[in-house]
Scaffold this active site. Structure first.
Site, PDB file in Angstrom:
ATOM      1  N   VAL A  11       0.832  -1.213   0.000  1.00 57.92           N
ATOM      2  CA  VAL A  11       0.000   0.000   0.000  1.00 57.92           C
ATOM      3  C   VAL A  11       0.861   1.256   0.000  1.00 57.92           C
ATOM      4  O   VAL A  11       0.675   2.172  -0.807  1.00 57.92           O
ATOM      5  CB  VAL A  11      -0.924  -0.006   1.237  1.00 57.92           C
ATOM      6  CG1 VAL A  11      -1.733   1.262   1.325  1.00 57.92           C
ATOM      7  CG2 VAL A  11      -1.828  -1.212   1.210  1.00 57.92           C
ATOM      8  N   GLU A 151      -7.553   2.148   0.937  1.00 54.28           N
ATOM      9  CA  GLU A 151      -7.121   1.897  -0.449  1.00 54.28           C
ATOM     10  C   GLU A 151      -7.861   0.682  -0.984  1.00 54.28           C
ATOM     11  O   GLU A 151      -8.272  -0.183  -0.227  1.00 54.28           O
ATOM     12  CB  GLU A 151      -5.609   1.692  -0.513  1.00 54.28           C
ATOM     13  CG  GLU A 151      -5.054   0.550   0.341  1.00 54.28           C
ATOM     14  CD  GLU A 151      -5.275  -0.844  -0.210  1.00 54.28           C
ATOM     15  OE1 GLU A 151      -5.400  -0.956  -1.446  1.00 54.28           O
ATOM     16  OE2 GLU A 151      -5.332  -1.798   0.576  1.00 54.28           O
ATOM     17  N   ARG A 154      -5.671  -3.616  -6.154  1.00 53.00           N
ATOM     18  CA  ARG A 154      -5.480  -5.059  -6.347  1.00 53.00           C
ATOM     19  C   ARG A 154      -4.032  -5.317  -6.722  1.00 53.00           C
ATOM     20  O   ARG A 154      -3.468  -4.574  -7.539  1.00 53.00           O
ATOM     21  CB  ARG A 154      -6.364  -5.583  -7.492  1.00 53.00           C
ATOM     22  CG  ARG A 154      -7.814  -5.711  -7.166  1.00 53.00           C
ATOM     23  CD  ARG A 154      -8.617  -5.885  -8.420  1.00 53.00           C
ATOM     24  NE  ARG A 154      -8.416  -4.746  -9.314  1.00 53.00           N
ATOM     25  CZ  ARG A 154      -8.718  -4.738 -10.603  1.00 53.00           C
ATOM     26  NH1 ARG A 154      -9.200  -5.808 -11.182  1.00 53.00           N
ATOM     27  NH2 ARG A 154      -8.519  -3.661 -11.340  1.00 53.00           N
ATOM     28  N   CYS A 263      -5.567  -9.928   1.513  1.00 49.76           N
ATOM     29  CA  CYS A 263      -6.689  -9.119   2.025  1.00 49.76           C
ATOM     30  C   CYS A 263      -7.964  -9.896   2.351  1.00 49.76           C
ATOM     31  O   CYS A 263      -8.452  -9.812   3.480  1.00 49.76           O
ATOM     32  CB  CYS A 263      -7.020  -8.024   1.013  1.00 49.76           C
ATOM     33  SG  CYS A 263      -5.751  -6.770   0.949  1.00 49.76           S
TER      34      CYS A 263
HETATM   35  C1  UDX Z   1      -8.178  -7.313  -2.996  1.00 51.86           C
HETATM   36  C2  UDX Z   1      -9.226  -6.250  -3.367  1.00 51.86           C
HETATM   37  O1  UDX Z   1      -9.738  -6.498  -4.666  1.00 51.86           O
HETATM   38  C3  UDX Z   1      -8.631  -4.849  -3.280  1.00 51.86           C
HETATM   39  O2  UDX Z   1      -9.621  -3.886  -3.540  1.00 51.86           O
HETATM   40  C4  UDX Z   1      -8.127  -4.698  -1.851  1.00 51.86           C
HETATM   41  O3  UDX Z   1      -7.799  -3.444  -1.500  1.00 51.86           O
HETATM   42  C5  UDX Z   1      -7.019  -5.709  -1.605  1.00 51.86           C
HETATM   43  O4  UDX Z   1      -7.608  -7.013  -1.737  1.00 51.86           O
HETATM   44  P1  UDX Z   1      -6.170  -8.599  -4.179  1.00 51.86           P
HETATM   45  O5  UDX Z   1      -5.997  -9.327  -2.888  1.00 51.86           O
HETATM   46  O6  UDX Z   1      -4.968  -8.068  -4.871  1.00 51.86           O
HETATM   47  O7  UDX Z   1      -7.160  -7.345  -4.006  1.00 51.86           O
HETATM   48  O8  UDX Z   1      -6.860  -9.628  -5.172  1.00 51.86           O
HETATM   49  P2  UDX Z   1      -8.211  -9.714  -6.024  1.00 51.86           P
HETATM   50  O9  UDX Z   1      -7.912  -9.443  -7.442  1.00 51.86           O
HETATM   51  O10 UDX Z   1      -9.296  -8.966  -5.407  1.00 51.86           O
HETATM   52  O11 UDX Z   1      -8.501 -11.286  -5.874  1.00 51.86           O
HETATM   53  C6  UDX Z   1      -8.671 -11.892  -4.588  1.00 51.86           C
HETATM   54  C7  UDX Z   1      -8.948 -13.378  -4.730  1.00 51.86           C
HETATM   55  O12 UDX Z   1     -10.200 -13.595  -5.341  1.00 51.86           O
HETATM   56  C8  UDX Z   1      -7.930 -14.122  -5.592  1.00 51.86           C
HETATM   57  O13 UDX Z   1      -7.654 -15.357  -5.000  1.00 51.86           O
HETATM   58  C9  UDX Z   1      -8.646 -14.291  -6.911  1.00 51.86           C
HETATM   59  O14 UDX Z   1      -8.192 -15.389  -7.660  1.00 51.86           O
HETATM   60  C10 UDX Z   1     -10.071 -14.482  -6.438  1.00 51.86           C
HETATM   61  N1  UDX Z   1     -11.098 -14.157  -7.435  1.00 51.86           N
HETATM   62  C11 UDX Z   1     -11.285 -12.881  -7.854  1.00 51.86           C
HETATM   63  C12 UDX Z   1     -11.920 -15.178  -7.930  1.00 51.86           C
HETATM   64  O15 UDX Z   1     -11.769 -16.342  -7.561  1.00 51.86           O
HETATM   65  N2  UDX Z   1     -12.904 -14.842  -8.809  1.00 51.86           N
HETATM   66  C13 UDX Z   1     -13.112 -13.589  -9.244  1.00 51.86           C
HETATM   67  O16 UDX Z   1     -14.043 -13.381 -10.041  1.00 51.86           O
HETATM   68  C14 UDX Z   1     -12.269 -12.569  -8.748  1.00 51.86           C
END
Ligand code: UDX
Length: 432
Positions: A11, A151, A154, A263
């Site tokens: 972050v 924030e 992703r 997260c």
């Molecule tokens: C997340 C939030 O999106 C972001 O706004 C926050 O501030 C930090 O946490 P991030 O952890 O980088 O971001 O990953 P993200 O892209 O959100 O995916 C999280 C998990 O969900 C991953 O394991 C991903 O594979 C899964 N996912 C996401 C799915 O299984 N299906 C989807 O449609 C979307």
């Protein structure tokens, strides 16, 4: 404006660099001196597309500075962003706020000029109140304003998410801070980002509620995928059919392995713990956490079925082991549950990941890393597509595979079932 980002993790570093790129003078501070020295040389501690170039550019232009001297950096700045970690406490699920409060105590010692103190770290409701209490012990309230500005970055998309956010949330009742922060974010607001001003507690909760909702949406479609598998329906059709309803939306509606990362698992646990403390039982989110924890076992059971229960000595290749594509992050990745369980049953695991070998998997016998896709998959009995990197989207399996009989289990549904059938490849997707 003169900004100080305390904590150069995900972050702090991404936000700091992006603020510098918008023309502010930014000092990124970290108590880890080695990290700071590396950053000064342009060595980036995290994998994030585009970040290295932006760090080098702004460091060279003298808009971005790195320091391990916290007091000096605070004294030089008008706005202090607290960006330290808030990990899950062992055994309780609660967020560990010790680093946040340590920083607040340091800020208390600093000079007497007016400063805005912002929590960018994800912190439970009422943390801002507690920071204010720490600061008020010595200082007059007029000398600082504690604001929440969560924030929504992703991993893998962080620079884009910073530059083109859907919304900017500023939690404060202080008009002066609101005006200054609106000004700070004006370059993004003028490109279309929505700016909302709420109470500080509301801003803190918006972050947790957003992540918990997204985790719920994913878990919802994952459970629907389970039903699709039993009823011979392709879950991708369901995602499209539901997602086109504007009230639902198509994003975060893709079935796959258990969600992971730094997260969602942490924030879902923390929000239920905060609610428990206020005697509110968030049963839905608790059930999401449970469903997600069961998901890796569910997908493993499918692997066993695909192999007719014969796992011993089977060569299984994982394409991608991180929690999602475009990151090198292994935190709470479902591969860390699946791989050890498969080895226990006698499988021989080989993996390829575009971000390289993973130390988390070094300790296991019968797990090896391949340097490219071809050598990783060519001798496999079963290929598990675990993450959705572009590199995995157009593999010519037929020409690479040495074996006549091999199976693909595509946990991200990146290939067409019809095409696989036409090519006579034994293929399984998620949810169908
Ligand atoms: C997340 C939030 O999106 C972001 O706004 C926050 O501030 C930090 O946490 P991030 O952890 O980088 O971001 O990953 P993200 O892209 O959100 O995916 C999280 C998990 O969900 C991953 O394991 C991903 O594979 C899964 N996912 C996401 C799915 O299984 N299906 C989807 O449609 C979307």
């Amino acid at each position: 404006m003169k900004l100080c980002m305390i904590g150069t993790g995900y972050v702090g570093l991404v936000s700091g660099v992006c603020f510098a790129d918008l023309g502010n003078d930014v000092i990124c501070v970290d108590k880890n001196n080695e990290k700071i020295e590396k950053l000064k040389k342009g060595i980036i501690p995290i994998y994030e597309p585009g970040l290295e170039e932006l760090v080098k550019k702004n460091f060279k232009n003298k808009k971005l500075f790195f320091s391990s001297n916290l007091q000096e950096s605070i004294n030089k700045s008008d706005i202090i962003f607290i960006c330290v970690g808030t990990p899950t406490k062992k055994n309780s699920g609660e967020a560990d706020l010790s680093q946040v409060y340590d920083v607040a105590k340091e800020i208390k010692k600093s000079s007497s000029r007016f400063k805005i103190i912002i929590t960018k770290s994800t912190v439970p409701v009422t943390t801002g109140d507690k920071i204010e209490k720490i600061l008020s012990k010595k200082k007059s309230k007029k000398l600082f304003s504690v604001v929440s500005n969560p924030e929504f970055l992703r991993e893998g998309e962080a620079i884009r998410d910073f530059s083109y956010p859907d919304r900017i949330v500023i939690g404060t009742n202080d008009l002066r801070s609101n005006r200054i922060l609106k000004n700070l974010y004006m370059p993004l607001i003028s490109k279309g980002a929505k700016y909302i001003n709420t109470s500080r507690r509301a801003a803190e909760l918006i972050k947790y509620a957003s992540n918990a909702f997204l985790a719920t949406k994913i878990t919802f479609i994952n459970e629907i995928a389970n039903l699709c598998e039993k009823t011979n329906i392709n879950v991708e059709d369901i995602s499209i059919g539901m997602g086109l309803d504007k009230r639902i939306g198509s994003r975060f509606l893709r079935a796959g392995p258990a969600y992971g990362g730094s997260c969602f698992p942490k924030d879902t646990k923390a929000i239920t713990k905060t609610a428990d403390d206020f005697k509110i039982n968030l049963t839905l989110i608790k059930s999401v956490i449970k469903s997600n924890e069961n998901r890796s076992l569910l997908l493993l059971k499918r692997v066993f079925r695909i192999l007719n229960g014969k796992v011993k000595n089977k060569k299984i290749c994982f394409l991608g082991v991180t929690f999602k594509a475009n990151t090198d992050d292994m935190r709470d990745s479902s591969s860390l549950i699946m791989i050890p369980s498969l080895i226990k049953r006698g499988a021989i695991i080989n993996y390829y990941d575009p971000t390289g070998k993973k130390q988390e998997l070094n300790k296991y016998k019968n797990v090896s890393f391949s340097k490219d896709i071809k050598s990783a998959i060519s001798k496999a009995d079963l290929i598990i597509i675990h993450t959705e990197w572009n590199d995995f989207k157009s593999i010519n399996f037929k020409s690479i595979m040495k074996k006549k009989r091999f199976i693909i289990y595509d946990m991200r549904n990146i290939y067409s079932r019809m095409k696989m059938k036409k090519d006579n490849i034994k293929y399984y997707g998620v949810g169908g």
